[in-house]
Design an enzyme around this catalytic site. Structure first.
Site, PDB file in Angstrom:
ATOM      1  CD  GLU A 156      -1.144   0.015   3.742  1.00  9.20           C
ATOM      2  OE1 GLU A 156      -2.015   0.905   3.811  1.00  9.20           O
ATOM      3  OE2 GLU A 156      -1.002  -0.883   4.594  1.00  9.20           O
ATOM      4  CE  LYS A 160      -2.111   0.866  12.696  1.00 13.00           C
ATOM      5  NZ  LYS A 160      -2.634   0.238  11.460  1.00 13.00           N
TER       6      LYS A 160
END
Length: 317
Positions: A33, A167
């Site tokens: 990305e 996360k």
């Protein structure tokens, strides 16, 4: 750059010579990305990190293909000049899969997220994508409905995703429940637990553990041979020397989420707010760990893509 339009009404794909040659030869390619370039570190550290991530893919025997949007085309791979331009140009929007039509039609620049990178990778014929960490179900989603589009895209794009879990600012238990409900295979490579980005463990056991790269490659192909439309999620924890203690992060995340609520931060802005607050609370350790996760996961993604390419060659001989 080589621009290819798959059909009369299809999106133009602009391949670097390196990526085009690798795909033509059946060599392993790993999509990456570009959002980490434009919305991560400040310039020039962001450009330097992007190059290190690409170098980690190459060192593992694969070709990196950093995804971006520019001039009505999807960039399948970036040149050094492209990386510098994306790293130094302010205000490039973050483009998820839902945003692709509008940004491509407008002809502007855009940085790909996990979700939009998967769309691009499948269009380009790239089987593997690497990211430091995926999006997931946010804390409080039972009232906000804040669920990352990454999870939806996993069910749609036939691309294997290599990451270090998600996360700790997310609700990782609900994230795992979502993946199970939507039949997304989750395989932990050489580790028992589902990792949590720069924390080696989320405290949740992974549904499956495989220690052999060829077995993982075979599991990916078997998933698609069974007729499934989406991808496979492969997790690999960060190295022990780069990891941060989960309890320290949990305290910082809880304080940051309270701060976000008090400051009226909502939606997609919460992640950036919380990550920066955690970085301050850890005195910069989380930013250093973030960079290490990016590089380590890219190297693992390259090795798994290489194993997958070898398996496919063997099966066609």
């Amino acid at each position: 750059m080589t621009t290819r339009t798959p059909g009369p009404h299809s999106v133009p794909l602009a391949f670097t010579e390196e990526v085009a040659a690798a795909l033509a030869d059946g060599d392993p390619v790993v999509a990456l990305e570009s959002n980490v370039i434009t919305h991560g570190l400040a310039y020039p550290d962001n450009a330097a990190t992007a190059r290190k991530v690409e170098d980690a893919v190459r060192a593992s025997g694969a070709t990196p293909a950093t995804i971006g949007i520019d001039g009505g085309r999807i960039l399948i791979g970036m040149t050094g000049t492209d990386i510098e331009r994306f790293a130094s140009t302010p205000g490039i929007p973050k483009v998820s899969s839902r945003d692709l039509p509008a940004v491509l039609a407008s002809g502007g620049m855009g940085a790909s997220t996990v979700a939009s990178s998967l769309v691009a990778a499948e269009l380009a014929g790239i089987a593997f994508f690497s990211s430091a960490g995926i999006g997931g179900v946010h804390r409080g989603a039972e009232t906000t409905m804040d669920i990352s589009s990454d999870l939806i895209q996993f069910t749609r794009s036939k691309v294997a995703v290599v990451c270090a879990g998600a996360k700790k600012i997310l609700d990782l238990r609900l994230t795992m429940e979502f993946l199970e409900t939507h039949c997304v295979p989750v395989i932990s490579y050489g580790y028992d637990d589902f990792p949590a980005f720069y924390c080696r463990s989320s405290g949740l056991r992974a549904p499956h553990r495989l220690d052999d790269e060829t077995q993982i490659a075979r599991a990916v192909d078997t998933h698609w041979a069974l007729g499934n439309p989406g991808g496979v999620l492969i997790t690999s924890p960060t190295r022990e020397e780069d990891a941060i203690d989960g309890d320290d992060i949990e305290e910082a995340v809880a304080a940051a989420l309270r701060g976000a609520e008090a400051d009226g931060v909502r939606g997609g802005a919460v992640t950036k707010y919380v990550m920066r607050a955690v970085d301050r609370a850890t005195e910069g350790r989380s930013a250093t760990a973030n960079m290490a996760v990016l590089i380590n996961t890219a190297e693992v993604g390259g090795r798994l893509a290489a194993a997958h390419a070898r398996l496919r060659r063997e099966e066609t001989q």
